[in-house]
Design a protein around this motif. Structure first.
Motif, PDB file in Angstrom:
ATOM      1  N   PRO A  34       0.790  -1.235   0.000  1.00 66.52           N
ATOM      2  CA  PRO A  34       0.000   0.000   0.000  1.00 66.52           C
ATOM      3  C   PRO A  34       0.822   1.285   0.000  1.00 66.52           C
ATOM      4  N   PRO A  53       0.573   6.211  14.418  1.00 69.87           N
ATOM      5  CA  PRO A  53       0.642   5.158  15.448  1.00 69.87           C
ATOM      6  C   PRO A  53       1.813   4.211  15.177  1.00 69.87           C
ATOM      7  N   TYR A 113       2.125   1.010  15.378  1.00 71.65           N
ATOM      8  CA  TYR A 113       1.869  -0.199  14.587  1.00 71.65           C
ATOM      9  C   TYR A 113       1.968   0.107  13.101  1.00 71.65           C
ATOM     10  N   ARG A 114       1.506   1.299  12.718  1.00 71.03           N
ATOM     11  CA  ARG A 114       1.509   1.684  11.294  1.00 71.03           C
ATOM     12  C   ARG A 114       2.931   1.987  10.835  1.00 71.03           C
ATOM     13  N   ARG A 120       5.644   0.636  12.053  1.00 76.06           N
ATOM     14  CA  ARG A 120       6.352  -0.648  11.896  1.00 76.06           C
ATOM     15  C   ARG A 120       5.985  -1.312  10.567  1.00 76.06           C
ATOM     16  N   SER A 121       4.693  -1.237  10.212  1.00 82.07           N
ATOM     17  CA  SER A 121       4.239  -1.857   8.971  1.00 82.07           C
ATOM     18  C   SER A 121       4.858  -1.167   7.749  1.00 82.07           C
ATOM     19  N   ARG A 152       8.532  -1.795   7.237  1.00 81.43           N
ATOM     20  CA  ARG A 152       8.744  -3.115   6.634  1.00 81.43           C
ATOM     21  C   ARG A 152       8.654  -3.020   5.113  1.00 81.43           C
ATOM     22  N   GLU A 153       7.688  -2.247   4.640  1.00 85.79           N
ATOM     23  CA  GLU A 153       7.541  -2.071   3.179  1.00 85.79           C
ATOM     24  C   GLU A 153       8.742  -1.320   2.601  1.00 85.79           C
TER      25      GLU A 153
END
Lengths: 220, 75
Positions: free
Chosen positions: B2, B37, B39-40, B42-43, B46-47
């Motif tokens: 995304p 946030p 969590y976002r 970290r996501s 990763r991308e």
């Protein structure tokens, strides 16, 4: 000669309290997310039966309303249903357009049911194709601390979900328990004595409101 | 992905995140800078790692040359 081979029944096991919550790697409306991404925050993982359905829509609006309160408590929200990403995106946009409510938290598109199975969200007695209304509270260390299951017909009570977070965080911070219908500011319960000597000491302890040796409250 | 599109271009969140990565930034540092946030963050990190726009050592992130060029070209 023909034989009938019965396929083994697949039974999803329920996760257990005070054990590590099942790990997942999921496709969501906010991109790929893992349970580990939420480490350090409290997390409410909740499922709903289906997008574009009446009870679920009222619940999503209500979850969006409590989200700021949850964030003040260091708590994130993560929704899930056995629907695809496009359905989630369309539904979220529809809620914003029709109800004026923006859904700010991610939603898992669990089409392969991996997360639903790991958390026992599908209750076949109710529906074999939809997740029930489940709520899982996971603490900052990834431990499953509470579970609530509601049937398809009944929308959840958001005040209770916020109250549950308050109660868990208070119990952890002060090493106490909370009585029925407790709300922040109410007196809390202290653990029952484990020996007769402790019981004797407990009844004379100052600052406690005791009904008897095993049931004492105190203010925080 | 995304935040990193198939042609290598970045979404708004991806660009903000990449710009916020300083040499040795932690995910928490990036969350503080962007206000997103954790969590976002970290996501998305990763991308960005998968796209070779950042590198990771331990739990610290740094823009790669490719990442720095992407920031420059999109500003």
């Amino acid at each position: 000669m023909t034989t009938t081979i019965e396929e083994p029944e697949v039974r999803a096991t329920l996760p257990r309290l005070n054990e590590p919550a099942p790990a997942f790697d999921a496709v969501t409306t906010h991109g790929a997310l893992k349970l580990a991404d939420f480490e350090g925050s409290w997390l409410i993982l909740f499922s709903h039966p289906a997008d574009f359905t009446p009870v679920c829509t009222t619940e999503f609006i209500a979850f969006a309303e409590i989200y700021p309160e949850l964030q003040k408590r260091g708590t994130e929200l993560l929704g899930l249903s056995i629907d695809g990403l496009s359905a989630h995106i369309a539904w979220v946009r529809n809620i914003e357009e029709k109800a004026g409510v923006k859904i700010q938290f991610p939603i898992i598109a669990d089409l392969d049911r991996k997360v639903a199975a790991a958390y026992g969200m599908v209750q076949p007695g109710e529906s074999t194709t939809e997740a029930s209304r489940c709520v899982f509270v996971i603490d900052p260390k990834g431990i499953l601390r509470a579970m609530i299951y509601y049937p398809l017909s009944t929308g959840r009570n958001m005040d209770e979900i916020v109250r549950l977070i308050d109660a868990l965080q208070t119990a952890d911070e002060h090493n106490v328990a909370t009585p029925a219908n407790w709300h922040p500011g109410d007196k809390v319960l202290i653990g029952a004595p484990r020996t007769t000597e402790q019981a004797e000491e407990r009844v004379g302890e100052k600052g406690l409101e005791c009904i008897d040796w095993y049931l004492c409250k105190k203010s925080l | 992905m995304p935040c990193v599109k198939p042609d290598g271009s970045l979404s708004t969140s991806g660009r903000l995140m990449l710009e916020a990565v300083r040499p040795g930034s932690t995910a928490e540092d990036v969350a503080n800078v962007t206000g997103m946030p954790l969590y976002r963050v970290r996501s998305i990190l990763r991308e960005l790692l998968d796209a070779d726009y950042v590198s990771e050592e331990g739990e610290r992130f740094t823009q790669t040359e490719q990442g720095a060029a992407k920031v420059k070209s999109s500003s």
